[in-house]
Design a protein around this motif. Structure first.
Motif, short mmCIF file in Angstrom:
data_model
loop_
_atom_site.label_atom_id
_atom_site.label_comp_id
_atom_site.label_asym_id
_atom_site.label_seq_id
_atom_site.Cartn_x
_atom_site.Cartn_y
_atom_site.Cartn_z
N TYR A 199 -9.66 -7.18 -2.31
CA TYR A 199 -8.72 -6.13 -2.06
C TYR A 199 -7.92 -5.58 -3.14
O TYR A 199 -7.69 -4.44 -3.53
CB TYR A 199 -8.14 -6.30 -0.71
N TYR A 208 -17.13 2.00 1.14
CA TYR A 208 -15.70 1.34 1.71
C TYR A 208 -16.27 0.68 2.93
O TYR A 208 -16.97 1.35 3.86
CB TYR A 208 -14.92 2.62 2.01
N ASN A 209 -15.84 -0.48 3.14
CA ASN A 209 -15.96 -1.15 4.55
C ASN A 209 -17.68 -1.08 5.16
O ASN A 209 -17.54 -1.18 6.25
CB ASN A 209 -15.19 -0.61 5.49
N LYS A 229 -0.71 -2.65 -2.61
CA LYS A 229 -1.49 -3.11 -4.09
C LYS A 229 -0.29 -3.03 -4.99
O LYS A 229 -0.54 -3.11 -6.20
CB LYS A 229 -2.37 -1.95 -4.07
N LYS A 286 -13.33 -1.91 -2.02
CA LYS A 286 -13.13 -1.02 -1.12
C LYS A 286 -13.38 -1.61 0.41
O LYS A 286 -14.34 -1.62 1.02
CB LYS A 286 -14.65 -0.09 -1.10
N VAL A 287 -12.17 -2.35 0.52
CA VAL A 287 -11.84 -3.18 1.50
C VAL A 287 -10.96 -2.66 2.74
O VAL A 287 -10.09 -1.96 2.11
CB VAL A 287 -11.35 -4.48 1.26
N SER A 288 -11.21 -2.53 3.98
CA SER A 288 -10.08 -2.01 4.94
C SER A 288 -8.73 -2.88 4.79
O SER A 288 -9.03 -4.35 5.12
CB SER A 288 -10.71 -1.97 6.02
N HIS A 289 -7.84 -2.22 4.44
CA HIS A 289 -6.43 -3.01 4.56
C HIS A 289 -6.18 -3.46 5.63
O HIS A 289 -5.25 -4.46 5.87
CB HIS A 289 -5.47 -1.86 3.59
N GLN A 346 -1.71 1.03 2.51
CA GLN A 346 -2.69 0.58 1.70
C GLN A 346 -2.50 0.82 0.16
O GLN A 346 -3.06 0.30 -0.58
CB GLN A 346 -4.05 1.35 2.01
#
Length: 633
Positions: free
Chosen positions: A605, A418-419, A571, A610-613, A567
């Protein structure tokens, strides 16, 4: 509580109708009354406007602008100890026609000039026009609870409680400042004194802006600075006395914020900060106080059950609202109207919703911002100290240098975490600096400076902010207290206080911040970090006080931020809005974004990457703001 606006126009192009337009742009801040006055001097036109939300002295005697001798005032805020100050003024021979704090502040200024501020316990932004000295002075409270913006360019100075008041002036050029946009994308808010517009500033907390009408000289100066408190010697009082004195200050600060001629309530999340407010006020009251919370259908984010348990134990009159993506959808489109410069704190949605909920019952609500800054509650403080003290400086510099040689996207396994790229970049910068305050700066960023350059054509901001304080911090001996001082001057004032002020005022209720009583701030600044973090426990002093009112077993749970499950919603239920505003055609309209890179990030995303929203949320908020304030005007 009100909204104020006005101008000092040396070009003499501003008039009464413009003043009305500027002031009425903030009618939500004051739906009960309005006043507008224009004064023509040899050198300038001075306009003073005010929208009033009646909280103290609901009669017409509280109308503004208010005059006394050679002074005129417009005032936004509350002076909670105005009755004590009024008695002091009566001893000096002053008489009073109202039962509110505006007249007390005005006559206090006549008696003591700027020294009246040292007597005031409260939150305020006000303007004094002194016809004898031929000057106008703008003031903002010590913590910056109440906002005040000003534009100064080409012999025109405009000011207002919100940017929309300044934007209402026909001569105001809505020119976006790229350096401020860079700061926004990094932090999700714009650190003061900067704003999204060029030549436009936030008046710093604890500062005044003096405008001399004879020669057009404009100067800003401090009458109070939290750094001065942190620079004092650390107290040598024993732990028990520190806790007892802190408790007495909390009682005083909290009860002062109950001064009102209209109903008052408390935001209650169930955490230590808001629980301390509800518990102390309920213990000092013979009637049930009103408490408000919202929860979510998504259990991972829902704190309503914990808040309800606290309310039941304390015996408050509790109000609860469980919300979902539909309620959030209704708020999203209105965020640019509420926060009239880009502002992407994740909790804007729940704060706006709980304000709407509370407005059905009360006209004043107490929040608990400042607890994490004063008592050391955030984990980012622990991280900043840990990351810069784990290895000797020579090893940190070597690690940072080696990291510069490796692209994090090429590191197997970790590049799927993640990130990861952002965290990698931050650690490289943290070890390069070796300073906890710089670590706090990088930890606070959602997009690093290099990422801003990657996703936009803006690049690194040329502005120095309070994250970059250097010499001023050297006189603070306690490392943790340095971090608390920086966070007080950045995240607290320009994020948390903005969030609550705009959300509450958008529904015409007054938000009060009892934890930011300057007496409490000044005392805790001199308390050693060993008591703020003790035995691995953050916020030790406050927790010891809360446990006097609420059993420890009822309070102990993992700390959770007051945020919405965006988050998840982005989606699913809110995916369409995200896609609409971040499409290439809409991104291209502003001319700031590197469209292919942003589209790639969005696709990654939405595909489950695993991107920071928060990165996309920052961009979405800017797009929403741009659509409302630039495209439509």
């Amino acid at each position: 509580m009100c909204g104020i606006a006005g101008f000092i126009d040396f070009s003499k192009q501003s008039d009464h109708q413009i003043l009305i337009k500027m002031t009425d742009a903030m009618i939500h801040r004051g739906p009960n009354d309005a006043g507008y006055e224009v004064f023509e001097q040899d050198t300038a036109m001075i306009g003073l406007g005010q929208r009033r939300l009646s909280i103290l002295d609901l009669s017409a005697s509280g109308h503004q602008p208010m005059h006394y001798e050679n002074y005129t005032i417009i005032f936004n805020g509350e002076i909670y100890n105005f009755r004590e100050i009024r008695e002091e003024l009566r001893m000096l021979g002053y008489t009073f026609n109202s039962d509110g704090d505006t007249e007390v502040l005005l006559k206090g200024y006549a008696a003591w000039k700027e020294n009246v501020l040292s007597k005031c316990i409260g939150m305020f932004a006000f303007v004094i026009y002194d016809r004898l000295k031929n000057e106008v002075i703008l003031f903002r409270d010590r913590a910056g609870v109440k906002p005040l913006y000003y534009y100064w360019h080409k012999q025109q100075l405009f000011f207002a409680s919100e940017l929309k008041g300044i934007m209402a002036h026909p001569s105001f050029p809505k020119e976006i400042d790229p350096d401020s946009l860079s700061l926004f994308l990094q932090y999700s808010y714009i650190p003061g004194p900067f704003t999204i517009f060029q030549n436009t500033r936030k008046l710093a907390p604890g500062h005044l802006l003096r405008v001399k009408l004879t020669n057009g000289e404009v100067s800003e100066s401090a009458y109070w600075n939290v750094l001065r408190s942190y620079q004092q010697e650390i107290t040598e009082l024993p732990e028990s006395e520190i806790i007892d004195y802190t408790a007495s200050l909390l009682h005083s600060a909290y009860n002062y914020r109950m001064v009102s001629d209209v109903p008052v309530g408390v935001f209650l999340s169930g955490g230590y900060d808001s629980t301390s407010v509800a518990a102390i006020l309920q213990s000092d009251s013979t009637s049930k106080i009103k408490t408000f919370t919202i929860g979510y259908k998504e259990q991972a984010w829902d704190e309503s059950a914990e808040a309800r348990k606290i309310a039941d134990y304390l015996g408050t009159e509790h109000f609860e609202w469980i919300v979902g993506p539909e309620e959030a959808r209704g708020v999203l489109e209105h965020l640019p109207e509420i926060y009239d410069e880009p502002f992407a704190d994740n909790s804007t949605v729940p704060t706006t919703l709980v304000s709407q909920f509370a407005a059905k019952e009360v006209k004043v609500v107490l929040s608990a911002d400042g607890g994490d800054e004063l008592f050391a509650g955030y984990n980012k403080f622990n991280q900043s100290l840990k990351y810069t003290n784990s290895f000797p400086r020579i090893i940190q510099r070597s690690l940072s240098g080696m990291m510069s040689l490796v692209d994090p996207e090429n590191i197997p396994y970790f590049n799927k975490q993640y990130n990861f790229s952002s965290r990698y970049e931050k650690m490289k910068l943290i070890w390069a600096s070796g300073k906890p305050q710089q670590a706090l700066k990088y930890i606070s960023q959602y997009l690093t400076e290099s990422e801003v350059g990657h996703y936009t054509g803006v690049g690194k901001s040329a502005y120095q902010t309070n994250f970059d304080l250097n010499g001023e911090l050297n006189r603070i001996s306690d490392p943790l207290n340095r971090l608390l001082a920086v966070d007080y001057k950045t995240f607290l004032v320009d994020n948390n206080l903005v969030k609550v002020d705009r959300a509450t005022m958008s529904v015409s209720i007054e938000g009060r911040e009892p934890m930011l009583d300057h007496r409490l701030v000044e005392f805790l600044a001199q308390v050693p970090s060993s008591l703020k973090m003790k035995g691995g426990v953050n916020k030790y002093i406050l927790k010891e006080i809360v446990h006097r009112y609420v059993p420890k077993k009822l309070m102990e749970r993992p700390k959770r931020p007051f945020i919405a499950p965006l988050q998840v919603w982005f989606k699913d239920e809110l995916k369409e809005q995200m896609q609409y505003y971040l499409t290439g055609s809409r991104l291209a309209k502003s001319g700031f974004f590197n469209v292919p890179h942003v589209e790639k990030l969005l696709a990654h995303y939405l595909a489950g990457g695993k991107v920071s929203h928060q990165k996309l949320w920052n961009m979405l908020v800017f797009q929403l703001w741009y659509s409302r304030w630039i495209e439509k005007l």
